[in-house]
Motif scaffolding. Structure first.
Motif, short mmCIF file in Angstrom:
data_model
loop_
_atom_site.label_atom_id
_atom_site.label_comp_id
_atom_site.label_asym_id
_atom_site.label_seq_id
_atom_site.Cartn_x
_atom_site.Cartn_y
_atom_site.Cartn_z
N TYR A 52 31.80 36.79 36.53
CA TYR A 52 32.79 36.03 37.29
C TYR A 52 33.44 34.96 36.41
CZ TYR A 52 34.67 32.93 40.94
OH TYR A 52 35.48 32.15 41.72
N GLU A 53 32.62 34.27 35.61
CA GLU A 53 33.15 33.25 34.70
C GLU A 53 34.11 33.86 33.68
OE1 GLU A 53 29.86 31.27 32.98
OE2 GLU A 53 29.17 30.34 34.86
N LYS A 54 33.74 35.03 33.15
CA LYS A 54 34.60 35.70 32.17
C LYS A 54 35.96 36.05 32.78
CE LYS A 54 30.86 37.87 29.52
NZ LYS A 54 30.25 39.18 29.13
N LEU A 55 35.93 36.57 33.98
CA LEU A 55 37.17 36.97 34.64
C LEU A 55 38.04 35.77 34.94
CD1 LEU A 55 35.75 39.67 37.10
CD2 LEU A 55 37.07 40.08 35.02
N GLN A 56 37.41 34.68 35.34
CA GLN A 56 38.18 33.46 35.59
C GLN A 56 38.81 32.94 34.30
OE1 GLN A 56 35.27 30.88 37.64
NE2 GLN A 56 36.72 30.81 39.35
N GLU A 80 42.51 35.82 39.44
CA GLU A 80 42.15 35.11 40.66
C GLU A 80 42.58 35.93 41.87
OE1 GLU A 80 46.11 32.27 40.98
OE2 GLU A 80 44.27 31.42 40.18
N GLY A 81 42.12 35.52 43.02
CA GLY A 81 42.51 36.19 44.26
C GLY A 81 42.02 37.62 44.34
N ASP A 82 42.84 38.49 44.95
CA ASP A 82 42.48 39.89 45.14
C ASP A 82 42.24 40.60 43.82
OD1 ASP A 82 42.63 39.57 47.85
OD2 ASP A 82 44.65 40.40 48.05
N ALA A 83 43.04 40.27 42.83
CA ALA A 83 42.89 40.94 41.53
C ALA A 83 41.51 40.66 40.95
CB ALA A 83 43.98 40.46 40.57
N LEU A 84 41.06 39.42 41.07
CA LEU A 84 39.74 39.06 40.55
C LEU A 84 38.65 39.84 41.28
CD1 LEU A 84 38.42 35.57 39.60
CD2 LEU A 84 37.12 36.96 41.22
N LEU A 102 36.00 42.43 39.75
CA LEU A 102 34.60 42.05 39.88
C LEU A 102 33.82 43.10 40.65
CD1 LEU A 102 32.57 39.83 39.25
CD2 LEU A 102 33.13 38.78 41.44
N ALA A 103 34.46 43.71 41.64
CA ALA A 103 33.80 44.75 42.42
C ALA A 103 33.39 45.91 41.53
CB ALA A 103 34.71 45.23 43.54
N ARG A 104 34.29 46.26 40.60
CA ARG A 104 33.97 47.37 39.68
C ARG A 104 32.87 46.97 38.71
NH1 ARG A 104 39.70 47.91 39.50
NH2 ARG A 104 39.74 46.90 37.45
N LYS A 105 32.94 45.74 38.22
CA LYS A 105 31.98 45.29 37.21
C LYS A 105 30.62 44.98 37.81
CE LYS A 105 34.67 44.96 33.45
NZ LYS A 105 34.35 45.55 32.15
N ALA A 106 30.65 44.21 38.91
CA ALA A 106 29.40 43.71 39.48
C ALA A 106 28.66 44.76 40.28
CB ALA A 106 29.69 42.51 40.37
N ARG A 124 26.85 51.29 42.29
CA ARG A 124 27.17 51.33 43.72
C ARG A 124 28.56 51.93 43.91
NH1 ARG A 124 24.60 48.16 47.61
NH2 ARG A 124 26.58 48.11 48.74
N GLU A 125 28.73 52.63 45.01
CA GLU A 125 30.05 53.16 45.36
C GLU A 125 30.85 52.15 46.16
OE1 GLU A 125 30.06 56.98 47.16
OE2 GLU A 125 28.56 57.80 45.82
N HIS A 126 30.15 51.25 46.84
CA HIS A 126 30.83 50.28 47.70
C HIS A 126 30.39 48.88 47.28
CE1 HIS A 126 31.92 53.72 50.15
NE2 HIS A 126 30.65 54.10 50.06
N PRO A 127 31.35 47.99 46.99
CA PRO A 127 31.02 46.70 46.38
C PRO A 127 30.19 45.80 47.29
CG PRO A 127 33.34 46.78 47.04
CD PRO A 127 32.80 48.17 47.17
N LEU A 128 29.20 45.15 46.67
CA LEU A 128 28.40 44.13 47.32
C LEU A 128 28.00 43.13 46.25
CD1 LEU A 128 26.86 42.88 49.68
CD2 LEU A 128 24.93 44.37 49.11
N TYR A 129 28.47 41.91 46.38
CA TYR A 129 28.14 40.89 45.40
C TYR A 129 28.38 39.52 46.02
CZ TYR A 129 33.22 40.99 44.88
OH TYR A 129 34.55 40.96 45.13
N ASN A 130 27.97 38.48 45.29
CA ASN A 130 28.20 37.11 45.74
C ASN A 130 28.52 36.26 44.52
OD1 ASN A 130 27.52 34.23 46.46
ND2 ASN A 130 27.11 35.19 48.43
#
Length: 724
Positions: free
Chosen positions: A57-61, A66-70, A74-78, A82-88
């Protein structure tokens, strides 16, 4: 049943709930405890990858995203693996929240907002943000978070499996509903009942065990997702390579949130669980329009009225007919369970005969759908439509006291448009009412449960498909051999409701008593009522003229002789002649009123006949007979599903059959009866209890008398001790 560890976990959560007393009443505990349990589960699930996610998350920031793009990146990376994103992306965990007590409310909200979108939707459905504020003001928030951070409530998937977590959710919801005194119809299905449904639904269905097979499973009343989860577990245990897509719909926000969180944790598409009223319209209606499914399971609320959906359901029934979901008819307004079955039938895939894969359905009902409803557009027509289309496969009667919030008997219906050849044209009934064991500790109204042996035996009875198969069951504290399964032809559940008429027989007499009855005849009384409304003088004149007419008519009647006449054909001409001789008109409605007043039913009198010479029916003697369908009649029957459907084609097939029944069962007792064939209607019912009833003679009178004498002796002995 849950494991000991799972039971301890449930008890521990309830111990935490008791710390809410004060700012919350017990029925309100669920508002906090359910979302907190989900939150703790997600916290444990994400703990191993938390640091990696924050670094990413820090790298992407730093790259300016930011926003939806971030979130998309992040969903792909984090969510690797998983096929469906789950992160915090929040820096907080339960432990870090406790490190800053002063700002725990703000930080907890930030923690929840740091979840990926699908997880945030869960907490929005719970409405948890307002509860955080309330807990903080009541000085309870830190305490509750601290309790949930206790190692004894470790909800990591390595310690608590998805199956056990599903049971935890189910049991918590059940207990909280019990505190809130929820309606008995909104009950949760015990896991062993769901397991039985899964065994029955997927037995003798070899395709689902083909490696790599893709199948869809749907529950229109998904609740917390138990039926979907157990189905998935049952199939994947035997076929790990199966590709299963789970779909559902739920209108209770808490249950919907729990179901979605369960799928989210298991990395399954949460959007397949729609929110809203399955029977409703617009945005709250069918969440999966135009979709069909291979397998469907449901435990709809029964004994619950569908008045909130009445307008839309009736409109769909009226305007779309069989092109909609409710073509054959609608149930009573106070029990809409069968509407869900009609909804599920509309989502069957085309049958193999139509070039499709077909579908199978398992649904839990109470006893009402088996027999409620008169012939016509009611539950009867719903049963008729299902049976005549050869969709009803089997019905399994379950023990009572099996569900948490109701002790009534329940039934599993198996419905399919892809029956195997040996089952076509047949319906299997299974008596499982004695297949249970008593629980060591009751759970609400649930005092009985199905053990593995019971599930296996009921499944075997279904799979064997043997008429008259027996098994040993508990009966009055003893084991007994009883017939537990019977196989019937589809037509065995159909019947003809025929109207049996008997002739009207009246005697007539002009007496003071009977003349006085004229004042109870509306038509006669209305002779002295004015239809004028504006001119008071005209109204008064009209009333006086009517009263004069009444008196003249009574005078004419008093002039007739008082003999008893037992034939209307003889008395009516005398009446007409008397009025004609007096120069008084006798309009047909008034004549009918006079004849009603002067007549009494008399079984010895002559038959009253109409202008064609046919006997007039006596409505007080009218009766109906239930006549089984002819053994050789083809299905479907040639009569529509409307209330006033034309039955002429049906009568061509059944008239002689009905007349034979009349001659055999009715005429020996009342030889003047006949059938009004125009009123003949078709009904269907499934009297499962009657088919398995076994007569047990009462005990000998001598034994009963001896028991009474023994009891009297015991009572006298106790009384003597009291008075001594």
């Amino acid at each position: 049943m849950a494991s000991t560890d799972t039971s301890r976990l449930i008890d521990f959560v309830f111990d935490i709930a008791n710390k809410l007393r004060g700012p919350y009443r017990p029925p309100q505990y669920r508002k906090v405890m359910l979302p907190m349990t989900v939150l703790r589960r997600l916290d444990c699930v994400l703990a191993p990858t938390k640091e990696q996610v924050l670094k990413e998350y820090e790298k992407l920031q730093a790259r300016g995203l930011e926003g939806d793009a971030l979130h998309k990146v992040l969903a792909r990376k984090a969510s690797q693996g998983r096929e469906h994103p789950l992160y915090n992306i929040s820096p907080y965990t339960f432990e870090k929240l406790l490190a800053d007590p002063e700002n725990i409310a703000t930080n907890l909200t930030s923690y929840i907002n740091g979840f990926s979108e699908s997880a945030r939707a869960v907490f929005e459905a719970f409405g948890f943000e307002s509860e955080i504020e309330k807990l903080d003001k009541a000085n309870r928030l830190y305490l509750i978070v601290k309790e949930f951070a206790d190692p004894r409530i470790d909800l990591h998937p390595d310690r608590v499996s998805n199956h056990d977590m599903g049971y935890v959710f189910e049991e918590l919801v059940r207990k909280f509903n019990e505190q809130a005194n929820e309606e008995a119809g909104d009950h949760f299905t015990p896991r062993e009942v769901i397991r039985l449904m899964a065994h029955l639904l997927y037995t003798k269905d070899e395709e689902v065990y083909t490696p790599g097979i893709a199948r869809t499973i749907y529950d229109p009343t998904a609740g917390t997702g138990g039926m979907l989860s157990v189905s998935e577990e049952y199939i994947t245990e035997q076929n790990p390579q199966a590709h299963l897509a789970l779909y559902g719909q739920e209108y209770n926000e808490e249950s919907w949130a729990i179901c979605r969180s369960d799928l989210l944790i298991k990395d399954e598409p949460v959007d397949n669980i729609a929110f809203g009223d399955t029977l409703g319209d617009g945005e709250t209606g069918d969440g999966h329009p135009d979709k069909t499914f291979h397998y469907m399971l449901a435990n709809p609320p029964f004994g619950v009225e569908w008045k909130p959906q009445e307008d839309y359901v009736k409109k769909e029934h009226r305007e779309l007919g069989f092109n909609g979901r409710f073509g054959p008819g609608l149930p009573r307004i106070n029990d809409g369970a069968t509407l869900f079955l009609l909804h599920m039938l509309s989502k069957m895939k085309p049958s193999p005969e139509q070039g499709g894969e077909g579908s199978k359905i398992a649904i839990v009902f109470n006893g009402s759908p088996l027999f409620n409803g008169e012939p016509g557009p009611s539950e009867s027509n719903i049963r008729r439509w299902i049976i005549e289309n050869d969709w009803l496969d089997a019905i399994i009667a379950l023990p009572d006291q099996l569900f948490y919030n109701t002790g009534i008997y329940t039934y599993i219906w198996l419905v399919s448009n892809r029956k195997p050849d040996e089952r076509k044209g047949k319906v299997q009934l299974i008596d499982g009412t004695r297949h249970y064991r008593k629980m060591k500790k009751s759970l609400g109204n649930k005092r009985n449960e199905l053990g593995d042996a019971h599930i296996e035996e009921l499944t075997r009875l279904y799979a064997d498909f043997t008429d008259g198969a027996t098994c040993r069951v508990g009966l009055n504290g003893e084991q007994s051999e009883r017939v537990c399964t019977k196989v019937f032809d589809n037509r065995d559940f159909g019947y003809l409701k025929v109207t049996v008429e008997r002739p009207l027989r009246l005697n007539f007499q002009v007496s003071a008593e009977r003349i006085e009855r004229l004042w109870q005849e509306t038509t006669f009384v209305n002779l002295a009522k004015s239809k004028k409304r504006k001119n008071e003088a005209e109204m008064e004149a009209e009333v006086k003229a009517g009263e004069a007419t009444q008196q003249r008519m009574i005078s004419i009647l008093e002039g007739l002789d008082g003999r008893l006449h037992t034939d209307r054909a003889e008395f009516e001409p005398l009446l007409k002649a008397a009025f004609k001789d007096a120069g008084e008109k006798l309009p047909a409605p008034v004549k009918k009123a006079v004849l009603n007043a002067l007549s009494e039913r008399d079984p010895e009198a002559a038959i009253c006949r109409d202008s064609k010479g046919d006997p007039e029916p006596d409505t007080e003697l009218r009766d109906t007979e239930i006549v089984p369908l002819p053994a050789d009649i083809p299905l479907p029957l040639p009569i529509g599903y409307d209330k006033d459907a034309d039955n002429s084609q049906l009568l061509d097939l059944v008239r002689d059959h009905c007349e034979d029944y009349l001659a055999r069962e009715v005429l020996p007792f009342v030889d003047d009866a006949w059938i009004d064939h125009g009123k003949t209607r078709v009904g269907y019912e499934i009297p499962i209890n009657r088919h398995f009833y076994v007569y047990e003679p009462p005990r000998p009178l001598e034994d009963i008398e001896q028991d009474i004498q023994n009891l009297e002796g015991e009572i006298l002995e106790m009384l003597n001790k009291v008075t001594a």
